[in-house]
Design a protein around this motif. Structure first.
Motif, PDB file in Angstrom:
ATOM      1  N   SER A  76      36.307  41.058  33.847  1.00  0.00           N
ATOM      2  CA  SER A  76      35.700  42.193  33.176  1.00  0.00           C
ATOM      3  C   SER A  76      34.199  41.997  33.117  1.00  0.00           C
ATOM      4  N   GLY A  78      32.437  43.841  31.164  1.00  0.00           N
ATOM      5  CA  GLY A  78      32.092  44.455  29.894  1.00  0.00           C
ATOM      6  C   GLY A  78      33.006  45.608  29.535  1.00  0.00           C
ATOM      7  N   GLY A  79      33.732  46.119  30.500  1.00  0.00           N
ATOM      8  CA  GLY A  79      34.661  47.226  30.257  1.00  0.00           C
ATOM      9  C   GLY A  79      36.088  46.724  30.170  1.00  0.00           C
ATOM     10  N   ASP A  80      36.983  47.380  30.899  1.00  0.00           N
ATOM     11  CA  ASP A  80      38.380  46.947  30.893  1.00  0.00           C
ATOM     12  C   ASP A  80      38.555  45.739  31.821  1.00  0.00           C
ATOM     13  N   TRP A  81      39.771  45.166  31.836  1.00  0.00           N
ATOM     14  CA  TRP A  81      40.032  43.963  32.611  1.00  0.00           C
ATOM     15  C   TRP A  81      40.252  44.237  34.093  1.00  0.00           C
ATOM     16  N   GLY A  82      40.485  45.447  34.491  1.00  0.00           N
ATOM     17  CA  GLY A  82      40.688  45.726  35.909  1.00  0.00           C
ATOM     18  C   GLY A  82      42.024  45.210  36.403  1.00  0.00           C
ATOM     19  N   ASP A 103      33.468  44.812  40.058  1.00  0.00           N
ATOM     20  CA  ASP A 103      34.055  46.055  39.546  1.00  0.00           C
ATOM     21  C   ASP A 103      33.260  47.284  39.982  1.00  0.00           C
ATOM     22  N   SER A 105      30.157  47.948  39.305  1.00  0.00           N
ATOM     23  CA  SER A 105      29.117  48.318  38.349  1.00  0.00           C
ATOM     24  C   SER A 105      27.761  47.699  38.676  1.00  0.00           C
ATOM     25  N   TYR A 110      30.580  38.090  34.317  1.00  0.00           N
ATOM     26  CA  TYR A 110      31.952  38.536  34.054  1.00  0.00           C
ATOM     27  C   TYR A 110      32.647  37.588  33.097  1.00  0.00           C
TER      28      TYR A 110
END
Length: 139
Positions: A76, A78-82, A103, A105, A110
């Protein structure tokens, strides 16, 4: 017939040893296979596969040094775990795998979350996927 470059001869020799058919492999066949392998590893498609849109290499070799079988690995920025970076193949203790931690971004930092077959999970923060080539996951 001209002699091939030394590096190519050694690659052909190594290929024959790996295949385990040294007596059965003709020199020309081994050299042709070695040439094809070298070209495949030099291809722009292979280099592009490990680079993101911002041209940062985020390929990281994950080493499982926990003593447990790693079933899932998530990252991640900073957002979801993917998605699971291991796909459908668990990572046995002592083994390693190269994954691309990206991701989309543009982030380099991470957090990682590993889930193991014994039900344990371990989270790590601060992996710089743009600078780190090997990451050792320990307990």
């Amino acid at each position: 017939m001209r002699r091939p470059p030394r590096k190519l001869r050694w690659t052909a020799f190594a290929l024959a040893l790996v295949v385990g058919a040294m007596p059965l492999v003709r020199a020309e066949t081994a050299l042709a296979a070695a040439t094809a392998l070298q070209q495949a590893f030099r291809s722009p498609a292979r280099a592009a596969a490990s680079r993101s849109a911002d041209h940062q290499n985020r390929a990281v070799r994950i080493h499982n040094q926990t003593g447990w079988t790693m079933a899932h690995l998530y990252a991640s920025g900073g957002g979801d775990w993917g998605g699971n970076l291991l796909g459908s193949r668990p990572l046995a203790p002592g083994n390693s795998i190269v994954v691309t931690v990206d991701d989309g971004s543009g982030a380099c930092l991470y957090s990682l979350r590993a889930e193991f077959q014994n039900g344990q999970s371990l989270e790590r923060e601060g992996l710089n996927a743009c600078e780190v080539a090997d990451y050792y996951y320990t307990r």
